[in-house]
Design a protein around this motif. Structure first.
Motif, PDB file in Angstrom:
ATOM      1  N   LYS A  94     -85.156  61.404  20.715  1.00 56.56           N
ATOM      2  CA  LYS A  94     -83.639  61.293  20.416  1.00 56.56           C
ATOM      3  C   LYS A  94     -83.480  59.998  19.703  1.00 56.56           C
ATOM      4  O   LYS A  94     -84.179  58.867  20.246  1.00 56.56           O
ATOM      5  N   ASN A 134     -79.259  57.312  28.605  1.00 56.91           N
ATOM      6  CA  ASN A 134     -79.925  57.291  29.996  1.00 56.91           C
ATOM      7  C   ASN A 134     -80.177  58.655  30.360  1.00 56.91           C
ATOM      8  O   ASN A 134     -81.314  59.229  30.963  1.00 56.91           O
ATOM      9  N   GLY A 135     -79.352  59.794  29.973  1.00 59.77           N
ATOM     10  CA  GLY A 135     -79.467  61.068  30.257  1.00 59.77           C
ATOM     11  C   GLY A 135     -80.861  61.445  29.593  1.00 59.77           C
ATOM     12  O   GLY A 135     -81.628  62.222  30.135  1.00 59.77           O
ATOM     13  N   MET A 193     -85.652  52.307  31.936  1.00 54.27           N
ATOM     14  CA  MET A 193     -86.371  53.496  31.575  1.00 54.27           C
ATOM     15  C   MET A 193     -87.039  53.758  30.345  1.00 54.27           C
ATOM     16  O   MET A 193     -87.703  54.848  30.011  1.00 54.27           O
ATOM     17  N   LYS A 228     -64.000  54.949  40.616  1.00 52.31           N
ATOM     18  CA  LYS A 228     -64.753  56.274  40.886  1.00 52.31           C
ATOM     19  C   LYS A 228     -66.398  56.282  40.656  1.00 52.31           C
ATOM     20  O   LYS A 228     -67.097  57.414  40.416  1.00 52.31           O
ATOM     21  N   ASN A 229     -66.711  55.002  40.792  1.00 54.08           N
ATOM     22  CA  ASN A 229     -68.125  54.792  40.946  1.00 54.08           C
ATOM     23  C   ASN A 229     -68.788  55.260  39.583  1.00 54.08           C
ATOM     24  O   ASN A 229     -70.090  55.470  39.578  1.00 54.08           O
ATOM     25  N   VAL A 230     -68.271  54.831  38.549  1.00 55.31           N
ATOM     26  CA  VAL A 230     -69.087  55.138  37.161  1.00 55.31           C
ATOM     27  C   VAL A 230     -69.768  53.793  36.978  1.00 55.31           C
ATOM     28  O   VAL A 230     -69.075  52.684  36.891  1.00 55.31           O
ATOM     29  N   SER A 266     -80.320  49.954  32.855  1.00 54.16           N
ATOM     30  CA  SER A 266     -80.868  51.296  33.427  1.00 54.16           C
ATOM     31  C   SER A 266     -81.663  51.785  32.122  1.00 54.16           C
ATOM     32  O   SER A 266     -82.787  52.175  32.568  1.00 54.16           O
ATOM     33  N   ALA A 279     -83.428  59.831  28.436  1.00 49.52           N
ATOM     34  CA  ALA A 279     -84.528  59.314  29.142  1.00 49.52           C
ATOM     35  C   ALA A 279     -84.921  60.099  30.538  1.00 49.52           C
ATOM     36  O   ALA A 279     -86.146  60.315  30.790  1.00 49.52           O
ATOM     37  N   ALA A 280     -83.815  60.401  31.155  1.00 56.69           N
ATOM     38  CA  ALA A 280     -84.291  61.103  32.604  1.00 56.69           C
ATOM     39  C   ALA A 280     -84.574  62.360  32.060  1.00 56.69           C
ATOM     40  O   ALA A 280     -85.211  63.111  33.242  1.00 56.69           O
ATOM     41  N   MET A 281     -84.615  63.016  31.125  1.00 56.37           N
ATOM     42  CA  MET A 281     -85.010  64.249  30.701  1.00 56.37           C
ATOM     43  C   MET A 281     -86.452  64.070  30.233  1.00 56.37           C
ATOM     44  O   MET A 281     -87.116  65.233  30.030  1.00 56.37           O
ATOM     45  N   GLY A 282     -87.002  63.135  30.163  1.00 53.47           N
ATOM     46  CA  GLY A 282     -88.345  62.801  29.900  1.00 53.47           C
ATOM     47  C   GLY A 282     -88.342  62.470  28.561  1.00 53.47           C
ATOM     48  O   GLY A 282     -89.727  62.472  27.901  1.00 53.47           O
ATOM     49  N   ASP A 283     -87.441  62.299  27.494  1.00 54.16           N
ATOM     50  CA  ASP A 283     -87.577  62.094  26.058  1.00 54.16           C
ATOM     51  C   ASP A 283     -87.690  60.512  25.680  1.00 54.16           C
ATOM     52  O   ASP A 283     -87.506  59.726  26.621  1.00 54.16           O
ATOM     53  N   LEU A 319     -75.490  50.109  32.620  1.00 54.85           N
ATOM     54  CA  LEU A 319     -75.979  51.133  31.897  1.00 54.85           C
ATOM     55  C   LEU A 319     -77.286  50.705  30.966  1.00 54.85           C
ATOM     56  O   LEU A 319     -78.208  51.423  30.564  1.00 54.85           O
ATOM     57  N   ILE A 356     -74.577  56.743  27.953  1.00 57.06           N
ATOM     58  CA  ILE A 356     -75.030  57.627  29.123  1.00 57.06           C
ATOM     59  C   ILE A 356     -75.818  58.599  28.531  1.00 57.06           C
ATOM     60  O   ILE A 356     -76.689  59.155  28.999  1.00 57.06           O
TER      61      ILE A 356
END
Lengths: 156, 74
Positions: free
Chosen positions: A4, A24-25, A110, A95-97, A106, A27-31, A103, A21
């Motif tokens: 991406k 990070n997302g 990753m 709200k712990n964002v 992180s 990268a967490a999907m392995g991309d 970000l 976001i």
């Protein structure tokens, strides 16, 4: 594995958070993720601390007028001279964002590749020493080379 | 086969999948990962994550607002 690319053009807090976001997302999907920071988006990568570098008058003015780093960005809407941004940050914390600096950390941890546009840096007088660690400097061809094999490209 | 547990309660998007990715990356094939999440978007996200990363969603349920998912590393 797919890849991406995200062009971070805006220097608005909300838009930068959305970009990070997604990065990070993904990268967490392995991309593989490449972010290209240009124009106002460069401010996202500035160090919070003022770094002493030799600059021309106009470059100094630019540096002074633009937000110094991820923690200084303002909302694109409802800023109200900073009050809206402060409210948003406070509610997000409650709200712990994750904050924008968190970000960024992180994403880098990753392996998200972050590229600063050298032309924008030259125009705005931003030097490499003023950017956070781990940023590559390159031009549009590097970004296009990455975009060629990516199956998602966002301009934010 | 090892079993690993992640407490992702209170984490907002994309925190839970980021934590899951890190643990899954370090895990061996066949390892079981359990995760607890309070972000309600996770119950859909975990399906997409497993489909994309090729890991298996063994079980998912929600008790008192906490999503419990069990994933088997491929």
């Amino acid at each position: 594995m797919s890849s991406k690319t995200i062009i971070m053009f805006s220097g608005d807090l909300d838009k930068a958070m959305a970009s990070l976001i997604i990065a990070n997302g993904a990268a967490a999907m392995g991309d593989d993720v490449t972010m290209f920071f240009t124009f106002w988006g460069l401010n996202v990568l500035r160090k919070a601390k003022k770094i002493k570098v030799k600059k021309e008058f106009m470059e100094n003015m630019f540096g002074f007028m633009m937000p110094r780093g991820a923690d200084k960005l303002a909302l694109s809407k409802m800023n109200f001279g900073g009050a809206g941004t402060a409210m948003m940050k406070s509610i997000m914390k409650k709200k712990n964002v994750n904050s924008l600096p968190e970000l960024l950390d992180s994403a880098q941890a990753m392996g998200v590749r972050m590229i600063a546009c050298t032309m924008s840096m030259d125009v705005m007088g931003i030097k490499q020493e003023e950017l956070i660690e781990g940023i590559e400097l390159a031009g549009v061809a590097t970004y296009l080379g990455e975009a060629d094999s990516a199956n998602l490209n966002l301009f934010i | 086969m090892a079993e690993k547990h992640i407490n992702a309660r209170g984490l907002q998007c994309p925190g839970p999948i980021v934590e899951l990715f890190k643990v899954a990356k370090a895990a061996d094939s066949g390892d079981i990962i359990t995760i607890e999440v309070t972000d309600c978007g996770f119950s859909k996200d975990i399906n997409a994550w497993c489909k994309k990363t090729g890991n298996e969603l063994v079980h998912i349920d929600e008790i008192d607002g906490i999503i419990h998912a069990t994933i088997k590393k491929s």
